[in-house]
Design a protein around this motif. Sequence first.
Motif, PDB file in Angstrom:
ATOM      1  N   SER A 195      -1.828  -1.211  -4.121  1.00 25.03           N
ATOM      2  CA  SER A 195      -2.798  -0.149  -4.340  1.00 25.03           C
ATOM      3  C   SER A 195      -2.364   0.693  -5.535  1.00 25.03           C
ATOM      4  CB  SER A 195      -2.911   0.732  -3.098  1.00 25.03           C
ATOM      5  OG  SER A 195      -1.669   1.362  -2.836  1.00 25.03           O
ATOM      6  N   ASP A 252      -9.444  -5.677  -1.204  1.00 24.92           N
ATOM      7  CA  ASP A 252     -10.531  -6.161  -2.063  1.00 24.92           C
ATOM      8  C   ASP A 252      -9.992  -7.063  -3.164  1.00 24.92           C
ATOM      9  OD1 ASP A 252     -12.507  -4.916  -0.634  1.00 24.92           O
ATOM     10  OD2 ASP A 252     -12.780  -3.248  -2.044  1.00 24.92           O
ATOM     11  N   ASP A 293      -8.394  -0.610  -3.657  1.00 24.17           N
ATOM     12  CA  ASP A 293      -8.351  -1.224  -2.324  1.00 24.17           C
ATOM     13  C   ASP A 293      -7.642  -2.562  -2.453  1.00 24.17           C
ATOM     14  OD1 ASP A 293      -8.921  -2.711   0.031  1.00 24.17           O
ATOM     15  OD2 ASP A 293     -10.657  -1.450   0.429  1.00 24.17           O
ATOM     16  N   THR A 301       0.835  -1.204   0.000  1.00 30.89           N
ATOM     17  CA  THR A 301       0.000   0.000   0.000  1.00 30.89           C
ATOM     18  C   THR A 301       0.868   1.251   0.000  1.00 30.89           C
ATOM     19  OG1 THR A 301      -0.158  -0.020   2.416  1.00 30.89           O
ATOM     20  CG2 THR A 301      -1.898  -1.158   1.195  1.00 30.89           C
TER      21      THR A 301
END
Length: 245
Positions: free
Chosen positions: A114, A176, A173, A94
Amino acid sequence: MTVLVGRTRARGVETLTLDSPHNRNALSAALVGELAGALADCAEDTGVRAVVLTHTGTTFSAGADLRDPPHPDALTGLLRRIVELPRPVLARVTGHVRAGGLGLLAACDLAAASTTSTFAFTEVRIGVAPAVISLPVIPRADPRALARYYLTGERFDAAEAARIGLLTVAGDDVDDVLAPVLDGLRRSSPQGLAETKRLLTARVLEAFDRDAAELTALSARLFASADAREGMTAFLERRDPPWVL
């Protein structure tokens, strides 16, 4: 003693979290040793179905710690341990990934990031080369793209990292996009996962067997060179080295 790698488990998935925010999760000798130990434990633990490698802060890893670098043999051993682990290893990113951090990413079987993450092979800018990390990177990434990013040190985004083979998937995300992957791994037998991973990593391990000694020696020689000393000093002092035109 400061813990540099956090460990949690949920439904058979062991999450190892690089937690050295003071140096942007740079690969220090201590962090490399601790991460190698955690992976060794995962290899022996039959309760682990898969391993997720992630991070605290805004950087997955800034590459080698220039103040406390790991020995090239230790870094080579860490990357090989990820590739050989009889469990799938997934990178969850991320933040930003630089230099040696991309070696960790490429050693993983799957990698998700991300869309705000950025990537760069910055070794050339401090007078060294992406030597040891090439062992997992070159077999898995597009050679024309690597030529550009190895030689220029340019930053590129998550979409480009996925296009050239360094990422499996990128999304707004990251959790996800990882959810269906982890669900699939939890539905798979440990034997099936181990033997399938063995098939998938055979080419990468051939590179280790063939080139590890040479590239480890090259890394040690370059990091001990005058160019590298100047490049690292310039980086730490936040100035341009003398070769910048």
